[in-house]
Design an enzyme around this catalytic site. Structure first.
Site, PDB file in Angstrom:
ATOM      1  N   ASP A  33       0.844  -1.191   0.000  1.00 44.74           N
ATOM      2  CA  ASP A  33       0.000   0.000   0.000  1.00 44.74           C
ATOM      3  C   ASP A  33       0.883   1.245   0.000  1.00 44.74           C
ATOM      4  O   ASP A  33       1.576   1.535   0.980  1.00 44.74           O
ATOM      5  CB  ASP A  33      -0.904  -0.022   1.241  1.00 44.74           C
ATOM      6  CG  ASP A  33      -1.604   1.312   1.467  1.00 44.74           C
ATOM      7  OD1 ASP A  33      -1.925   1.615   2.638  1.00 44.74           O
ATOM      8  OD2 ASP A  33      -1.817   2.046   0.475  1.00 44.74           O
ATOM      9  N   HIS A  74      -2.467   6.804   4.358  1.00 46.64           N
ATOM     10  CA  HIS A  74      -2.397   5.825   5.442  1.00 46.64           C
ATOM     11  C   HIS A  74      -1.129   5.946   6.284  1.00 46.64           C
ATOM     12  O   HIS A  74      -0.905   5.101   7.156  1.00 46.64           O
ATOM     13  CB  HIS A  74      -2.511   4.411   4.861  1.00 46.64           C
ATOM     14  CG  HIS A  74      -3.734   4.215   4.019  1.00 46.64           C
ATOM     15  ND1 HIS A  74      -3.700   3.613   2.791  1.00 46.64           N
ATOM     16  CD2 HIS A  74      -5.031   4.608   4.213  1.00 46.64           C
ATOM     17  CE1 HIS A  74      -4.911   3.596   2.268  1.00 46.64           C
ATOM     18  NE2 HIS A  74      -5.745   4.201   3.117  1.00 46.64           N
ATOM     19  N   ILE A 118      -5.516   7.096   8.228  1.00 39.20           N
ATOM     20  CA  ILE A 118      -6.550   6.077   8.458  1.00 39.20           C
ATOM     21  C   ILE A 118      -6.061   4.714   7.977  1.00 39.20           C
ATOM     22  O   ILE A 118      -5.104   4.613   7.205  1.00 39.20           O
ATOM     23  CB  ILE A 118      -7.867   6.443   7.740  1.00 39.20           C
ATOM     24  CG1 ILE A 118      -7.651   6.542   6.220  1.00 39.20           C
ATOM     25  CG2 ILE A 118      -8.436   7.729   8.297  1.00 39.20           C
ATOM     26  CD1 ILE A 118      -8.928   6.775   5.439  1.00 39.20           C
ATOM     27  N   GLY A 149      -8.928   0.376   3.821  1.00 36.27           N
ATOM     28  CA  GLY A 149     -10.158  -0.414   3.891  1.00 36.27           C
ATOM     29  C   GLY A 149      -9.906  -1.897   3.692  1.00 36.27           C
ATOM     30  O   GLY A 149     -10.564  -2.745   4.303  1.00 36.27           O
TER      31      GLY A 149
END
Length: 903
Positions: free
Chosen positions: A802, A807, A822, A825
């Site tokens: 990622d 993030h 955050i 997902g």
């Protein structure tokens, strides 16, 4: 299996000068059959015969009208000494909106499709009986099964052939005469005027013909009395599905208002639906017993009434028609009592007026729709409701069924329903209001020996009514079909006269409710009723099987997949409600290609959709280069740690553990680069900062190796125009680089704000588990798992690939409106997927909708409900009570695994 040979068989194919008929003729001839090529065009028929004989086959022409079945079959007898297979394929189109349809356009369709099929089958029948073998394939269509705008005549005829087929199947079984019906979708002279060329290219007749050979060979699949939809390499069976329905006390409280109060129960297919396929299809004594247990019926408010409405009831001099007329009059309607028997009609009118009601007799044939409507207009100044009830029966074994009896039954039932509907239609259109209730029968649904004419007419009424419902809906004209069982028709014979529950009076409340203002939504419906019981009937279709469209289809391949084609119990069955819905599953097979099989019949994109706008169609044609992904056991451990595996769970964190494995949701990792690299700048006003990940579906198609080399193929699957946003679904297939075996399929749906308005379609297709709503049941969860994420969870998950700064970078998160970085997902999905695995065991697919954000360090609570082979789950943040994963579910590999597996 060995190749099916038709040597020694003679096949008659009607309408064989082109399209499907030509494909049938050529394929049967290539397998050794003698072929009679029937077509009204001598030149077209001769061309097919020449092609067959040039290839070494045997064929002759016949140019008789199919309505002259004796002449058609005589050619087979004269040329080849017999007949063993009849394909009723001839057809014409006379499409027109119902308001503009002429009697000639109605009658021409009935003559070719219905009279022609009857006439040819009737002529062949004695030969079939004598040799104790025969096969008949009748040709219906999606328009017949579901109705279709502008095809009221065609829909009636094609659905009529379904009833005809079922009656012949029941009657011929003892003679080894099997009759089947197909609803084919194939390019032909008829369809080329209504379908675009790119669609026709995928609908080759060569994808239908092998199926017909597979079901007509003596050693082929047994399809007697069954219905199949076939096209573009896709084949599925269709059958009736009936709701459990509702029971009513058969007393004075059994009213339209009582039915309104229980309507949701009548139409509920979620509770133990039935699948009747033959008569008797229910136990009338059991229905009587159940309705007798019901207390007096509750009534909806306000009471259903018909004050100021004028109702026409045909065949109202006795029986059901009389009961309907009296019932409407009691509820305040003006009633036009039609019957050919003047005395009977007058008796009913007198009974109504004596009770204080209003009625007038219309003594005429029910085919005189104009005359009947004239009586309504002259007496009451208008017409609002038509109950097409008139009918006759002419019971006869098929071999003895006369042309006169065929014509009379079709005229009184089907043509009179058309004529009366045609007469009321302009008045309904003008006032933007109308209700039509037509009468079907169990014989029309399931067939009945000795009633081929009656079954055909009654089934035809169903197809006709469905099209009226489609054309009339925008004008507030509703049309529904009732299948009544009352009196002697229940199978109780004369004894029925002494049983209160089966009186005709207890059919009337359903007819009245469907035609009332209280019915605000139901149109095009089919309802069965008897002895205080009412249920809805609809189609159910198997998941079927799609064969590759770039490889020739064979009868042998079809027989090898017969169990899959006809399996209604594998959780893939659907309930198409329209021609368009039925076609979409066929269209989805357009892109089913097999590597190394050439490109015949394939489309530029496996996900091409005729509803796509130009920019979407062009974008779908672009096939990005494959991306590669290699990984080791170290990468598996990193991923497992990233979704919360611990040092105590050695099967996920220690490479030498005997059960070392990747968690199932590892499948989202190899595809990530391919999905993220899919270009979206062709969308209007595309801004990557306005992209939101909406849903993710992962299917695990093979065991997951703990190290390997993969290749990923990404394509645009679906693009929806949501007005102010675009919804884009990207599919990525992940294959083992060395074996070519598919390991994962991912479907990722993203929303791009500000990129809508490009004229694309707004509603997506049903893609099974990938689009299921997965609503949690109304009960406590079967399992609940809590897990507090680490403050470094987002940073840890990044090590699996990622690269989104959202993030990890506080500054970037702030730009996005978040207090801090955050969690991805897909990380939340992985944690919840782990919870499902630990509670219920392995699963083969998982789908989630991303409904909220998670901050590292928060506690995730996964609530799980087991429903059959599926685990539905919802994931929340405990600290904030926010749902972060919704509409989520996983399909278990072993549904019987007990709660709390060894994991």
């Amino acid at each position: 299996m060995s190749q099916l040979s038709f040597k020694g068989h003679t096949v008659v194919v009607t309408g064989a000068g082109g399209g499907l008929g030509k494909a049938y003729s050529l394929l049967f001839a290539s397998r050794g059959a003698n072929v009679v090529v029937n077509d009204v065009s001598q030149a077209a028929a001769q061309k097919v015969v020449d092609e067959i004989t040039k290839a070494g086959g045997k064929a002759v022409t016949n140019t008789a009208s199919v309505a002259d079945g004796e002449a058609v079959i005589k050619t087979a007898i004269d040329a080849f000494g017999g007949i063993s297979i009849l394909l009723n394929n001839a057809g014409i189109l006379r499409d027109k909106g119902f308001k503009n349809m002429s009697d000639q356009e109605w009658d021409q369709i009935m003559l070719v499709h219905l009279k022609g099929s009857y006439s040819c089958a009737k002529a062949a029948w004695p030969y079939f009986q004598k040799q104790n073998f025969g096969r008949i394939v009748n040709t219906a269509s999606a328009a017949g099964l579901y109705g279709n705008f502008g095809q009221a005549n065609y829909s009636a005829a094609k659905m009529g052939l379904v009833g005809f087929t079922k009656a012949l199947a029941a009657e011929g079984a003892r003679y080894n005469i099997k009759t089947m019906v197909i609803a084919p979708m194939a390019a032909s002279a008829m369809t080329e005027t209504i379908m675009p060329p790119e669609m026709l290219a995928n609908l080759k007749p060569e994808f239908v013909a092998p199926f017909v050979l597979a079901i007509t060979h003596p050693d082929g699949a047994d399809a007697n009395g069954r219905i199949f939809e076939v096209g573009a390499g896709y084949i599925a069976e269709v059958r009736w599905e009936r709701s459990k329905g509702a029971y009513f006390k058969t007393d004075k409280t059994f009213t339209p208002s009582a039915i309104q109060a229980k309507w949701e129960q009548v139409t509920d297919f979620d509770s133990d639906p039935e699948h009747p396929q033959a008569l008797p299809d229910f136990d009338i004594q059991a229905k009587i017993a159940e309705s007798s247990k019901v207390p007096s019926n509750e009534q909806a408010s306000p009471e259903v009434r018909f004050d100021g409405k004028t109702v026409i009831v045909t065949g109202a001099g006795s029986g059901l028609g009389r009961a309907y007329a009296l019932h409407y009059a009691r509820l305040g309607a003006n009633v036009v009592v039609n019957d050919i028997n003047g005395k009977s009609a007058k008796t009913v009118v007198d009974a109504i007026t004596k009770a204080g009601g209003k009625a007038v007799a219309a003594v005429a044939s029910s085919e005189d729709g104009e005359g009947i409507v004239k009586a309504a207009l002259e007496t009451f100044g208008g017409v609002h409701i038509l109950v097409a009830n008139a009918g006759v029966a002419r019971l006869s074994a098929f071999e003895k069924l006369s042309e006169k009896d065929w014509d009379e039954v079709l005229a009184v039932h089907l043509r009179s329903t058309y004529k009366c509907a045609k007469a009321v239609w302009p008045h309904f259109l003008k006032q933007k209001y109308g209700r039509i209730v037509t009468m079907g029968s169990q014989a029309g649904l399931y067939g009945l020996p000795g009633l081929a004419n009656y079954a055909t007419a009654k089934a035809g009424i169903i197809g006709f009514t469905k099209t009226l419902a489609i054309e009339g809906k925008k004008y507030n004209i509703f049309a529904n079909v009732v299948i009544p069982s009352a009196g002697a028709a229940t199978g109780l014979g004369r004894a029925a006269a002494n049983i209160e529950a089966v009186k005709e009076d207890y059919i009337a409340p359903l007819v009245a409710f469907l035609s009332s203002d209280a019915n605000e939504e139901t149109t095009g419906g089919l309802f069965q009723t008897a002895a205080g019981w009412i249920a809805q009937v609809r189609w159910q279709r198997t998941g079927g099987h799609g064969f590759p469209v770039n490889r020739p289809l064979t009868p042998e391949a079809i027989i090898s997949k017969w169990k899959l084609i006809t399996d209604f119990n594998d959780d893939r069955a659907t309930n198409p409600g329209s021609t368009q819905e039925a076609f979409m599953q066929i269209a989805e097979n357009f892109g089913n290609t097999e590597e190394g099989a050439g490109s015949d019949g394939s489309s530029d994109s496996p996900y091409a959709d005729p509803e796509d706008s130009e920019i979407v169609a062009a974008a779908k044609k672009e096939a990005p280069e494959q991306t590669e992904f290699s990984y080791t056991e170290r990468d598996v451990i990193l991923y497992n740690l990233g979704v919360g595996a611990t040092e105590q769970e050695l099967q996920w964190t220690y490479e030498n553990h005997e059960d070392f494995a990747a968690l199932p949701t590892f499948g989202v990792i190899p595809q990530f680069q391919a999905m993220a690299g899919m270009p979206l700048d062709w969308l209007p006003n595309f801004n990557p900062a306005k992209l939101l990940h909406g849903e993710q579906y992962l299917e695990i198609k093979s065991p997951i190796p703990t190290s390997g080399d993969f290749v990923n193929e990404a394509r645009l699957m679906e693009v929806l125009d949501k007005g102010k946003a675009a919804a884009v679904t990207i599919v990525v297939e992940t294959k083992d680089k060395h074996s070519g075996k598919v390991v994962f399929e991912n479907q990722s749906t993203v929303f791009i704000r500000g990129s809508g308005g490009f004229g694309g379609k707004r509603a997506g297709k049903d893609r099974g588990a990938a689009t299921a709503e997965n609503k949690p049941p109304q009960r406590k969860p079967d399992a609940v798992t809590e897990e507090k994420t680490l403050s470094i969870q987002a940073a840890l998950y990044r090590l699996s690939g990622d690269t989104n700064p959202l993030h990890i970078l506080p500054e970037f998160a702030a730009v996005g409106g978040f207090d801090k970085p955050i969690l991805h997902g897909l990380c939340s999905m992985g944690i919840s997927g782990k919870h499902v695995l630990k509670a219920f065991g392995e699963y083969k697919d998982i789908k989630v909708r991303f409904a909220g954000v998670v901050y590292p360090g928060e506690t995730l609570v996964t609530e799980m409900w087991k429903e059959g082979d599926k685990v539905i789950f919802t994931t929340k943040v405990k600290e904030r009570g926010t749902v972060v994963l919704a509409a989520a579910a996983a399909t278990l590999v072993n549904p019987g695994t007990p709660l709390k597996s060894k994991l």
